[in-house]
Write a protein that holds these residues in place. Structure first.
Motif, PDB file in Angstrom:
ATOM      1  N   LEU A 104       3.658  -8.388  11.207  1.00  0.00           N
ATOM      2  CA  LEU A 104       2.438  -8.029  10.490  1.00  0.00           C
ATOM      3  C   LEU A 104       2.717  -6.967   9.428  1.00  0.00           C
ATOM      4  CD1 LEU A 104       0.043  -7.948  13.569  1.00  0.00           C
ATOM      5  CD2 LEU A 104       0.067  -9.666  11.744  1.00  0.00           C
ATOM      6  N   ASP A 105       3.659  -6.072   9.701  1.00  0.00           N
ATOM      7  CA  ASP A 105       4.062  -5.106   8.681  1.00  0.00           C
ATOM      8  C   ASP A 105       4.516  -5.833   7.417  1.00  0.00           C
ATOM      9  OD1 ASP A 105       3.579  -2.940  10.350  1.00  0.00           O
ATOM     10  OD2 ASP A 105       5.686  -2.697  10.932  1.00  0.00           O
ATOM     11  N   ARG A 106       5.343  -6.851   7.582  1.00  0.00           N
ATOM     12  CA  ARG A 106       5.865  -7.577   6.426  1.00  0.00           C
ATOM     13  C   ARG A 106       4.752  -8.329   5.699  1.00  0.00           C
ATOM     14  NH1 ARG A 106      10.059  -8.408  10.184  1.00  0.00           N
ATOM     15  NH2 ARG A 106       9.525 -10.563  10.673  1.00  0.00           N
ATOM     16  N   VAL A 107       3.879  -8.959   6.469  1.00  0.00           N
ATOM     17  CA  VAL A 107       2.784  -9.713   5.856  1.00  0.00           C
ATOM     18  C   VAL A 107       1.896  -8.805   5.012  1.00  0.00           C
ATOM     19  CG1 VAL A 107       0.662 -10.996   6.332  1.00  0.00           C
ATOM     20  CG2 VAL A 107       2.750 -11.552   7.579  1.00  0.00           C
ATOM     21  N   TRP A 108       1.427  -7.709   5.623  1.00  0.00           N
ATOM     22  CA  TRP A 108       0.453  -6.879   4.914  1.00  0.00           C
ATOM     23  C   TRP A 108       1.098  -6.028   3.825  1.00  0.00           C
ATOM     24  CZ3 TRP A 108      -4.058  -8.516   4.625  1.00  0.00           C
ATOM     25  CH2 TRP A 108      -4.670  -9.172   5.704  1.00  0.00           C
ATOM     26  N   THR A 109       2.356  -5.643   3.977  1.00  0.00           N
ATOM     27  CA  THR A 109       3.044  -4.937   2.901  1.00  0.00           C
ATOM     28  C   THR A 109       3.123  -5.828   1.664  1.00  0.00           C
ATOM     29  OG1 THR A 109       4.334  -3.563   4.427  1.00  0.00           O
ATOM     30  CG2 THR A 109       5.219  -3.868   2.205  1.00  0.00           C
ATOM     31  N   ARG A 110       3.383  -7.112   1.862  1.00  0.00           N
ATOM     32  CA  ARG A 110       3.456  -8.050   0.739  1.00  0.00           C
ATOM     33  C   ARG A 110       2.085  -8.266   0.106  1.00  0.00           C
ATOM     34  NH1 ARG A 110       7.590 -12.631   3.336  1.00  0.00           N
ATOM     35  NH2 ARG A 110       9.386 -11.227   3.497  1.00  0.00           N
ATOM     36  N   GLU A 111       1.046  -8.349   0.932  1.00  0.00           N
ATOM     37  CA  GLU A 111      -0.303  -8.566   0.394  1.00  0.00           C
ATOM     38  C   GLU A 111      -0.755  -7.371  -0.449  1.00  0.00           C
ATOM     39  OE1 GLU A 111      -1.342 -11.395   0.254  1.00  0.00           O
ATOM     40  OE2 GLU A 111      -2.230 -12.206   2.084  1.00  0.00           O
ATOM     41  N   PHE A 112      -0.541  -6.165   0.049  1.00  0.00           N
ATOM     42  CA  PHE A 112      -0.948  -4.981  -0.704  1.00  0.00           C
ATOM     43  C   PHE A 112      -0.111  -4.835  -1.976  1.00  0.00           C
ATOM     44  CE2 PHE A 112      -3.350  -4.010   2.997  1.00  0.00           C
ATOM     45  CZ  PHE A 112      -4.248  -2.998   2.691  1.00  0.00           C
ATOM     46  N   ALA A 113       1.181  -5.133  -1.881  1.00  0.00           N
ATOM     47  CA  ALA A 113       2.034  -5.040  -3.059  1.00  0.00           C
ATOM     48  C   ALA A 113       1.587  -6.025  -4.142  1.00  0.00           C
ATOM     49  CB  ALA A 113       3.491  -5.300  -2.673  1.00  0.00           C
ATOM     50  N   ALA A 114       1.099  -7.189  -3.714  1.00  0.00           N
ATOM     51  CA  ALA A 114       0.696  -8.218  -4.680  1.00  0.00           C
ATOM     52  C   ALA A 114      -0.476  -7.767  -5.538  1.00  0.00           C
ATOM     53  CB  ALA A 114       0.336  -9.508  -3.942  1.00  0.00           C
ATOM     54  N   VAL A 115      -1.325  -6.875  -4.987  1.00  0.00           N
ATOM     55  CA  VAL A 115      -2.469  -6.384  -5.758  1.00  0.00           C
ATOM     56  C   VAL A 115      -2.282  -4.916  -6.159  1.00  0.00           C
ATOM     57  CG1 VAL A 115      -4.119  -8.068  -4.873  1.00  0.00           C
ATOM     58  CG2 VAL A 115      -3.714  -5.959  -3.582  1.00  0.00           C
ATOM     59  N   ARG A 116      -1.066  -4.399  -5.992  1.00  0.00           N
ATOM     60  CA  ARG A 116      -0.671  -3.052  -6.425  1.00  0.00           C
ATOM     61  C   ARG A 116      -1.532  -1.953  -5.800  1.00  0.00           C
ATOM     62  NH1 ARG A 116      -1.428  -5.192 -11.367  1.00  0.00           N
ATOM     63  NH2 ARG A 116      -2.482  -3.342 -12.150  1.00  0.00           N
ATOM     64  N   VAL A 117      -1.774  -2.093  -4.501  1.00  0.00           N
ATOM     65  CA  VAL A 117      -2.511  -1.077  -3.752  1.00  0.00           C
ATOM     66  C   VAL A 117      -1.549  -0.380  -2.787  1.00  0.00           C
ATOM     67  CG1 VAL A 117      -4.331  -0.695  -2.024  1.00  0.00           C
ATOM     68  CG2 VAL A 117      -4.732  -2.251  -3.936  1.00  0.00           C
ATOM     69  N   PHE A 118      -1.629   0.942  -2.737  1.00  0.00           N
ATOM     70  CA  PHE A 118      -0.759   1.699  -1.853  1.00  0.00           C
ATOM     71  C   PHE A 118      -0.969   1.271  -0.400  1.00  0.00           C
ATOM     72  CE2 PHE A 118      -0.344   5.354   1.058  1.00  0.00           C
ATOM     73  CZ  PHE A 118       1.025   5.553   0.947  1.00  0.00           C
ATOM     74  N   TYR A 119       0.143   1.177   0.335  1.00  0.00           N
ATOM     75  CA  TYR A 119       0.048   0.757   1.729  1.00  0.00           C
ATOM     76  C   TYR A 119       1.087   1.465   2.579  1.00  0.00           C
ATOM     77  CZ  TYR A 119      -0.291  -2.066   5.906  1.00  0.00           C
ATOM     78  OH  TYR A 119      -0.456  -2.458   7.199  1.00  0.00           O
ATOM     79  N   SER A 120       0.674   1.838   3.771  1.00  0.00           N
ATOM     80  CA  SER A 120       1.562   2.417   4.771  1.00  0.00           C
ATOM     81  C   SER A 120       1.224   1.778   6.113  1.00  0.00           C
ATOM     82  CB  SER A 120       1.353   3.937   4.849  1.00  0.00           C
ATOM     83  OG  SER A 120       2.149   4.500   5.874  1.00  0.00           O
ATOM     84  N   PRO A 121       2.178   1.172   6.812  1.00  0.00           N
ATOM     85  CA  PRO A 121       1.896   0.490   8.084  1.00  0.00           C
ATOM     86  C   PRO A 121       1.391   1.451   9.149  1.00  0.00           C
ATOM     87  CG  PRO A 121       4.027  -0.195   7.204  1.00  0.00           C
ATOM     88  CD  PRO A 121       3.594   0.997   6.398  1.00  0.00           C
ATOM     89  N   PRO A 122       0.665   0.934  10.130  1.00  0.00           N
ATOM     90  CA  PRO A 122       0.156   1.784  11.210  1.00  0.00           C
ATOM     91  C   PRO A 122       1.226   2.075  12.259  1.00  0.00           C
ATOM     92  CG  PRO A 122      -0.451  -0.482  11.624  1.00  0.00           C
ATOM     93  CD  PRO A 122       0.253  -0.473  10.280  1.00  0.00           C
ATOM     94  N   ARG A 123       0.968   3.084  13.069  1.00  0.00           N
ATOM     95  CA  ARG A 123       1.743   3.291  14.272  1.00  0.00           C
ATOM     96  C   ARG A 123       1.176   2.353  15.342  1.00  0.00           C
ATOM     97  NH1 ARG A 123       0.386   8.377  12.258  1.00  0.00           N
ATOM     98  NH2 ARG A 123       2.152   9.604  11.480  1.00  0.00           N
ATOM     99  N   ARG A 124       1.947   2.144  16.415  1.00  0.00           N
ATOM    100  CA  ARG A 124       1.452   1.279  17.489  1.00  0.00           C
ATOM    101  C   ARG A 124       2.029   1.721  18.822  1.00  0.00           C
ATOM    102  NH1 ARG A 124       4.925  -2.054  14.186  1.00  0.00           N
ATOM    103  NH2 ARG A 124       3.310  -1.491  12.716  1.00  0.00           N
TER     104      ARG A 124
END
Length: 287
Positions: A104-124
């Motif tokens: 999920l880190d990889r999926v959402w990092t790619r999605e946020f990067a595609a729209v140029r929005v800052f993203y940092s994965p959650p802890r778990r």
């Protein structure tokens, strides 16, 4: 917010299922006396100075929910090989949950990067017993299998012994993806918007916003699980999670099982976050 125990296992976990509607996690406060859980979530962290393309500002308030730049993100995919879950083997379940989260880190990092929005994965954290978060207290919330704490950007997954085996793979993946979806809402200020609205709203309005929030996380889980290529269960195994009955209060703040399934399938079939706008439609779509 918290996530209900697997509907697929209603007969095995009936008491936990009944207890779920009493729990609240990501702050949707009814009164300030609830302590850390009632504290408003802090604003999303300020992005560092970008070295590449300029980052897009994330809107706040109503625009965060209705006009999120994430809604323009394309369909994406990530190759995610998943380990087997051995019957009654806690270590194998932890490895499975860790692999799902990394995917999920990889999926959402790619999605946020595609729209140029800052993203940092959650802890778990994956636990067999309730634990304490330094800001949100007991986690997961009482009666819950999963809870996200925006104050520490951490989601907690409580794993009952009954699901530790191959039969628990869909439950574990979907629960993780749902709680991860709340972190996505936090990073896009949607969670802050819902919290702000709840401060002076009626119980009916709070329940409506809770359904919009939870059903959006359900849809986002479908988007992410569709993108995860590899060893995840097929769609039919996830659909099986939406059988059974829920207590009335759980329906009021999470939606009917059929509605939850419909939003999950919408995210799965589209593969795009833009299909998960639960905030624009009429109330009947989030019943």
């Amino acid at each position: 917010m918290r996530r209900y125990p697997p509907l697929l296992l209603v007969c095995l976990l009936a008491t936990a299922c009944i207890a779920d509607p009493t729990a609240r996690a990501t702050p949707v406060p009814a009164a300030p006396s609830t302590g850390a859980l009632a504290s408003p979530a802090p604003a999303s962290p300020s992005p560092p100075a970008p070295s590449g393309p300029r980052l897009v500002s994330v809107p706040t308030g109503e625009s965060a929910a209705l006009e999120s730049p994430l809604y323009a993100a394309p369909r994406t995919s990530a190759r995610c090989e998943m380990p087997a879950i051995k019957p009654d083997h806690w270590g194998s379940m932890k490895r499975y949950l860790g692999s799902a989260s990394a995917c999920l880190d990889r999926v959402w990092t790619r999605e946020f990067a595609a729209v140029r929005v800052f993203y940092s994965p959650p802890r778990r954290r994956y636990v067999r017993h309730h634990t304490r978060d330094p800001q949100c207290g007991t986690m997961p919330a009482k009666g819950a299998s999963g809870t996200y704490c925006p104050l520490t950007s951490t989601y907690y997954i409580l794993v009952p012994r009954d699901v530790i085996g191959p039969w628990g793979a869909a439950w574990a993946a979907q629960l993780t993806a749902h709680e991860y979806g709340h972190h996505v809402q936090y990073m896009t200020n949607i969670l802050d918007y819902a919290d702000f609205r709840s401060e002076s709203a009626s119980k009916r309005a709070i329940d409506l916003d809770s359904r919009r929030l939870e059903l959006q996380a359900e849809c986002l889980s479908g988007v992410a699980l569709k993108a995860a290529r590899g060893g995840l269960p097929p769609l039919t195994r996830f659909q099986d999670l939406y059988t059974g009955r829920l207590p009335a209060q759980w329906v009021r703040d999470h939606g009917r099982p059929s509605t939850q399934r419909r939003w999950f399938e919408r995210g799965w079939r589209s593969g795009r976050p833009g299909s998960c706008d639960t905030w624009s439609g009429p109330e009947r779509e989030v019943s």
